[in-house]
Design a protein around this motif. Sequence first.
Motif, PDB file in Angstrom:
ATOM      1  N   HIS A   1      47.641 -55.510  40.667  1.00  0.00           N
ATOM      2  CA  HIS A   1      48.435 -55.262  41.876  1.00  0.00           C
ATOM      3  C   HIS A   1      47.864 -56.006  43.083  1.00  0.00           C
ATOM      4  O   HIS A   1      48.627 -56.560  43.884  1.00  0.00           O
ATOM      5  CB  HIS A   1      48.515 -53.756  42.164  1.00  0.00           C
TER       6      HIS A   1
ATOM      7  N   ILE B   1      48.779 -59.680  42.957  1.00  0.00           N
ATOM      8  CA  ILE B   1      50.181 -59.893  43.330  1.00  0.00           C
ATOM      9  C   ILE B   1      50.321 -59.788  44.844  1.00  0.00           C
ATOM     10  O   ILE B   1      50.950 -60.638  45.479  1.00  0.00           O
ATOM     11  CB  ILE B   1      51.104 -58.887  42.601  1.00  0.00           C
TER      12      ILE B   1
ATOM     13  N   PHE C   1      48.156 -64.084  41.887  1.00  0.00           N
ATOM     14  CA  PHE C   1      48.552 -63.766  40.509  1.00  0.00           C
ATOM     15  C   PHE C   1      49.195 -64.972  39.836  1.00  0.00           C
ATOM     16  O   PHE C   1      50.087 -65.604  40.401  1.00  0.00           O
ATOM     17  CB  PHE C   1      49.542 -62.592  40.522  1.00  0.00           C
TER      18      PHE C   1
ATOM     19  N   THR D   1      55.893 -62.742  37.509  1.00  0.00           N
ATOM     20  CA  THR D   1      56.714 -62.162  38.566  1.00  0.00           C
ATOM     21  C   THR D   1      58.135 -62.708  38.468  1.00  0.00           C
ATOM     22  O   THR D   1      58.368 -63.776  37.904  1.00  0.00           O
ATOM     23  CB  THR D   1      56.134 -62.466  39.965  1.00  0.00           C
TER      24      THR D   1
ATOM     25  N   LEU E   1      58.733 -57.596  38.056  1.00  0.00           N
ATOM     26  CA  LEU E   1      57.945 -58.208  36.994  1.00  0.00           C
ATOM     27  C   LEU E   1      58.809 -58.471  35.770  1.00  0.00           C
ATOM     28  O   LEU E   1      59.615 -57.619  35.372  1.00  0.00           O
ATOM     29  CB  LEU E   1      56.774 -57.302  36.605  1.00  0.00           C
TER      30      LEU E   1
ATOM     31  N   LEU F   1      57.399 -53.208  40.193  1.00  0.00           N
ATOM     32  CA  LEU F   1      55.944 -53.367  40.314  1.00  0.00           C
ATOM     33  C   LEU F   1      55.219 -52.043  40.064  1.00  0.00           C
ATOM     34  O   LEU F   1      54.185 -52.017  39.399  1.00  0.00           O
ATOM     35  CB  LEU F   1      55.571 -53.893  41.700  1.00  0.00           C
TER      36      LEU F   1
ATOM     37  N   THR G   1      44.375 -65.267  37.568  1.00  0.00           N
ATOM     38  CA  THR G   1      44.648 -65.451  38.989  1.00  0.00           C
ATOM     39  C   THR G   1      44.085 -66.801  39.394  1.00  0.00           C
ATOM     40  O   THR G   1      43.377 -67.451  38.612  1.00  0.00           O
ATOM     41  CB  THR G   1      43.997 -64.344  39.854  1.00  0.00           C
TER      42      THR G   1
ATOM     43  N   ASP H   1      51.720 -67.858  40.249  1.00  0.00           N
ATOM     44  CA  ASP H   1      53.039 -67.805  39.627  1.00  0.00           C
ATOM     45  C   ASP H   1      54.083 -68.364  40.601  1.00  0.00           C
ATOM     46  O   ASP H   1      54.074 -68.026  41.792  1.00  0.00           O
ATOM     47  CB  ASP H   1      53.348 -66.350  39.271  1.00  0.00           C
TER      48      ASP H   1
ATOM     49  N   LEU I   1      56.309 -65.843  42.479  1.00  0.00           N
ATOM     50  CA  LEU I   1      55.532 -65.136  43.498  1.00  0.00           C
ATOM     51  C   LEU I   1      55.359 -66.004  44.741  1.00  0.00           C
ATOM     52  O   LEU I   1      55.548 -65.543  45.859  1.00  0.00           O
ATOM     53  CB  LEU I   1      54.170 -64.713  42.944  1.00  0.00           C
TER      54      LEU I   1
END
Length: 132
Positions: free
Chosen positions: A15, A18, A23, A44, A53, A73, A95, A123, A126
């Motif tokens: 979390h 993100i 992430f 994501t 997600l 999420l 990450t 990502d 994201l």
Amino acid sequence: MTNTIVFSSFFNAVHSSIADGTFAKLTFTKTIGKPELLNIYVKTAVENGTLKLSVIHKIYKEGLQEIEKIIELDDLESELTPYINNPFMWVLLFTTEADITMKLNKKRIANISEQPPTFKNPDAALTAFKNK
């Protein structure tokens, strides 16, 4: 630490990555036995302007199949915890800052380790969502 505490700590890291935009991907791997479910990948996704997600189950049943499910999420931990230890022994959080791995050993005790990052970029969905 009990597995519940380790699992919570790991999902908190997911979390946080993100939230801070680092992430890249979450992968469930290293199965016990030869289950039909080979891997779970989490990325994501943006749906109706909301960050969600995408959970992709890779299943081998009469050929390789992918089943995608979009989740909120907040549902991440409750949706994916049941797959830990049955059938997956490893969960990898990629990450841009580190690769964080949660492994279950032969005694089914979870531990978390950290290594240098594999991914240089977060990502794409994201990044696009954060840059709106």
